[in-house]
Enzyme design. Structure first.
Site, PDB file in Angstrom:
ATOM      1  N   ARG A  36     -29.478 -22.538 -13.666  1.00 55.57           N
ATOM      2  CA  ARG A  36     -30.586 -23.157 -14.404  1.00 55.57           C
ATOM      3  C   ARG A  36     -31.402 -24.072 -13.493  1.00 55.57           C
ATOM      4  NH1 ARG A  36     -28.706 -26.389 -19.193  1.00 55.57           N
ATOM      5  NH2 ARG A  36     -30.892 -26.288 -19.832  1.00 55.57           N
ATOM      6  N   ALA A  93       0.827  -1.211   0.000  1.00 56.04           N
ATOM      7  CA  ALA A  93       0.000   0.000   0.000  1.00 56.04           C
ATOM      8  C   ALA A  93       0.857   1.255   0.000  1.00 56.04           C
ATOM      9  CB  ALA A  93      -0.939  -0.003   1.208  1.00 56.04           C
ATOM     10  N   SER A 116       8.763  -2.852  -1.080  1.00 59.37           N
ATOM     11  CA  SER A 116       7.991  -3.255  -2.258  1.00 59.37           C
ATOM     12  C   SER A 116       8.223  -4.706  -2.671  1.00 59.37           C
ATOM     13  CB  SER A 116       8.347  -2.322  -3.430  1.00 59.37           C
ATOM     14  OG  SER A 116       7.426  -2.436  -4.472  1.00 59.37           O
ATOM     15  N   VAL A 154       8.170   3.836  13.557  1.00 59.74           N
ATOM     16  CA  VAL A 154       7.375   4.956  14.053  1.00 59.74           C
ATOM     17  C   VAL A 154       6.754   4.556  15.384  1.00 59.74           C
ATOM     18  CG1 VAL A 154       5.403   6.453  13.606  1.00 59.74           C
ATOM     19  CG2 VAL A 154       6.966   5.850  11.745  1.00 59.74           C
ATOM     20  N   ASN A 160      -2.762  -2.931  -2.604  1.00 62.51           N
ATOM     21  CA  ASN A 160      -2.299  -2.154  -3.748  1.00 62.51           C
ATOM     22  C   ASN A 160      -3.368  -1.196  -4.261  1.00 62.51           C
ATOM     23  OD1 ASN A 160       0.540  -2.918  -4.920  1.00 62.51           O
ATOM     24  ND2 ASN A 160      -0.313  -4.809  -4.120  1.00 62.51           N
ATOM     25  N   CYS A 180       3.060 -12.682  -0.684  1.00 59.85           N
ATOM     26  CA  CYS A 180       2.338 -13.908  -1.033  1.00 59.85           C
ATOM     27  C   CYS A 180       3.241 -14.941  -1.698  1.00 59.85           C
ATOM     28  CB  CYS A 180       1.166 -13.574  -1.959  1.00 59.85           C
ATOM     29  SG  CYS A 180      -0.055 -12.474  -1.211  1.00 59.85           S
TER      30      CYS A 180
END
Length: 447
Positions: A440, A11, A38, A80, A303, A42
Site C-alpha cells: 500500500r 532425493a 532416509s 561408487v 525430495n 535438518c
C-alpha cells in the site's frame, strides 16, 4: 527395468518410492555410502542439545524396511567410484572389505548429495574437531561433549553454524562463532543481518567477524583455534564452512556440471547422458526469480526433485517448476525467513530493483502479546514484480514468508499483494497484513 540409485537419503529414496508406485516390475538397487537411509539431516542440530532425544529419531524408514517391505536391494557402506555411461555400468567399492563391484543399469539416478567443506588447515585431524552432516557425525559430537567440554568454537555462520550455536548455548556451554566475512547468515542483506548479530550478543555468543582460521593447536586433542586476529582457547570445534556437491567421482564421465561441481539437469531431472538422472544436493536447481540454474541445497528441494526423477525414470513425465530460494531458521528468540533474491544478489545479477523496509506488528496493535516483524521487500521498479523478501521477528515470520514465496512462484506484482485474501483475527494479524502495508505504501508513492 533395472534402476540403480546412488544415494539413499532424501532425493534417492523419494525417487525409489515413486518408481515402485509407477513400475510394478521395477528392479531397484540403491547404493549408499553410509549405513543409514532416509533421514532428516535438518533435524541433527537439535539432537545436540537433546531437543530431539536421539539421532535415530530423524530416520524416516530403516534399511530393513526398504528391503523387506518394498523389495529394494538396499546396499550400505558402499561408495561408487566411477560411472561408465557407454557400458551402462557403475563401479563401487565396499568400504569395509575394499572389494570392487559393479552394477549395470537401464536407468540411473545420481543422488549423492553434498559433503561438508573442510579447508586444508594444518592439524585439522586433531580430536575434538567435527563437521555436522550425518547421523554418525552427530553421534560423534554428542559423545565428544562428555569429555569435559566447556567451550565450543564454531567456524562458519550459515544454517548449521547458527542452529548449532543455539544448541550448544542452550546446554550452558560458552560459544565463539568465527565468520570470515563481515556478517553472519550471508543469505540475508547486511542491514537485516545486524539483528542476527544483536541476538547472538544478547545470548552471550562471542562473534568474531572478518577473521580467517589459519590452523589448530593441540597435542592429541584440539586446544586452540588460531585465526588471522589471534587465538581462541577451546574444547571442541565444529566446522560449518559450507558444502559442495559430492560429484568428484564423476569427473571424466561426460556429465555436464557447473564449475562448482553441481550436475546440470533439465526440468525432468535428466542429465547430459542418456538415461542418467540427477536430483537433490548434487544437482542444479532452477531459480524462478533469477531465471537461471542455481545451487541452493535444501531438503525440501531434494525430495521434490527425487520424486520427479523417479516418476520420469519409470515412464511418466513430470517437470520441476523451480525454486524461489525460500528458507527459514530459528535462532534463539528470533525466526529468520527469506525468499527470492536479496539486494546483494540483485546487484550481482544486474537486476533492477527497489527495496522497501518496514517494522510492523505481527498482530492487531491493540491485542496483547504482539511482536515486531522487521520486513524487507524487493520489487522490480519497471515491471513491479516482487523479487524477494526477508523477514526477521519472533512471531508470524513463517506465515508471511510463505505468502511471499507463493507470490514469487506465481510471478505476482507488488500491487497484487494488496488484493490477497489473507487470514485475519486480532491474535494473528491486523486488517492489513504487514506485507500488504508495504504494498500500500508503494501504491501511495506511485500515485
Amino acid at each position: 527395468m533395472k534402476y540403480v540409485i546412488i544415494g539413499g537419503v532424501a532425493a534417492g529414496m523419494s525417487a525409489a518410492m515413486e518408481i515402485i508406485r509407477t513400475d510394478e516390475q521395477a528392479e531397484i538397487t540403491v547404493l549408499e555410502r553410509g549405513a543409514v537411509y532416509s533421514y532428516g539431516q535438518c533435524g541433527l542440530p537439535y539432537v545436540i542439545n537433546g531437543l530431539v532425544p536421539s539421532a535415530d529419531d530423524v530416520i524416516a524408514r530403516s534399511v530393513q524396511s526398504f528391503r523387506e517391505d518394498h523389495g529394494i536391494q538396499a546396499e550400505i557402506n558402499i561408495e561408487v567410484t566411477e560411472l561408465d555411461a557407454q557400458e551402462r555400468k557403475v563401479y563401487a567399492k565396499r568400504i569395509q572389505t575394499k572389494e570392487v563391484v559393479s552394477f549395470t543399469y537401464d536407468r540411473l539416478l545420481i543422488a549423492t548429495g553434498a559433503d561438508p567443506i573442510q579447508p586444508n588447515w594444518p592439524r585439522i585431524n586433531l580430536e575434538g574437531i567435527h563437521v555436522l552432516k550425518t547421523i554418525p557425525d552427530t553421534k560423534a559430537i554428542v559423545t565428544d561433549m562428555m569429555e569435559n567440554v566447556e567451550h565450543v568454537t564454531i567456524i562458519g555462520g550459515g544454517y548449521i553454524g547458527l542452529e548449532a550455536t543455539e544448541s550448544f548455548r542452550s546446554l550452558g556451554l560458552s560459544v565463539t562463532l568465527i565468520q570470515r566475512g563481515d556478517q553472519l547468515a550471508k543469505i540475508f542483506d547486511l542491514d537485516m543481518a545486524r539483528q542476527i548479530h544483536e541476538e547472538a550478543s544478547k545470548h552471550g555468543v562471542d562473534v568474531k567477524l572478518g577473521e580467517e582460521v589459519t590452523h589448530f593447536e593441540g597435542d592429541k586433542r584440539v586446544k586452540r583455534v588460531i585465526t588471522t586476529n589471534g587465538a581462541v582457547d577451546t574444547d571442541l570445534v565444529l566446522i560449518s564452512a559450507g558444502i559442495h556437491p559430492n560429484t568428484d567421482f564423476l569427473k571424466g564421465s561426460g556429465l555436464h556440471m557447473t564449475d562448482e561441481g553441481a550436475i546440470i539437469v533439465s526440468p525432468a531431472m535428466q542429465t547430459s547422458l542418456p538415461d542418467v538422472y540427477a536430483a537433490g544436493d548434487c544437482a542444479t536447481h532452477y531459480h524462478i526469480v533469477k531465471q537461471l540454474n542455481d545451487y541452493i541445497p535444501l531438503g525440501t528441494t531434494a525430495n521434490k526433485q527425487g520424486r520427479i526423477a523417479g516418476a520420469n525414470m519409470a515412464g511418466r513425465y513430470l517437470t520441476f517448476k523451480g525454486i524461489t530460494g525460500t528458507s527459514i531458521i530459528q535462532f534463539f528468540d528470533l525466526t529468520l525467513g527469506r525468499t527470492g533474491i536479496t539486494e546483494k544478489e540483485a546487484k550481482r545479477l544486474n537486476i533492477p530493483y527497489q527495496a522497501e523496509t518496514k517494522t510492523a506488528n505481527n498482530q492487531a496493535g491493540y491485542y496483547p502479546g504482539g511482536e515486531d516483524l522487521h520486513i524487507k521487500l524487493l520489487y522490480h521498479p519497471y515491471t513491479n514484480h516482487v523479487l524477494g523478501g526477508q523477514i526477521i521477528g519472533k512471531k508470524g515470520v513463517d506465515k508471511r514468508i510463505d505468502v511471499l514465496a507463493t507470490a514469487l512462484y506465481n510471478q505476482m506484482t507488488i500491487d497484487q499483494l494488496q488484493d490477497l485474501d489473507l487470514a485475519y483475527a486480532p491474535p494473528y494479524n491486523g486488517v492489513w497484513d504487514p506485507i500488504q502495508k508495504i504494498a500500500r505504501r508503494w501504491n501511495r508513492d506511485k500515485t
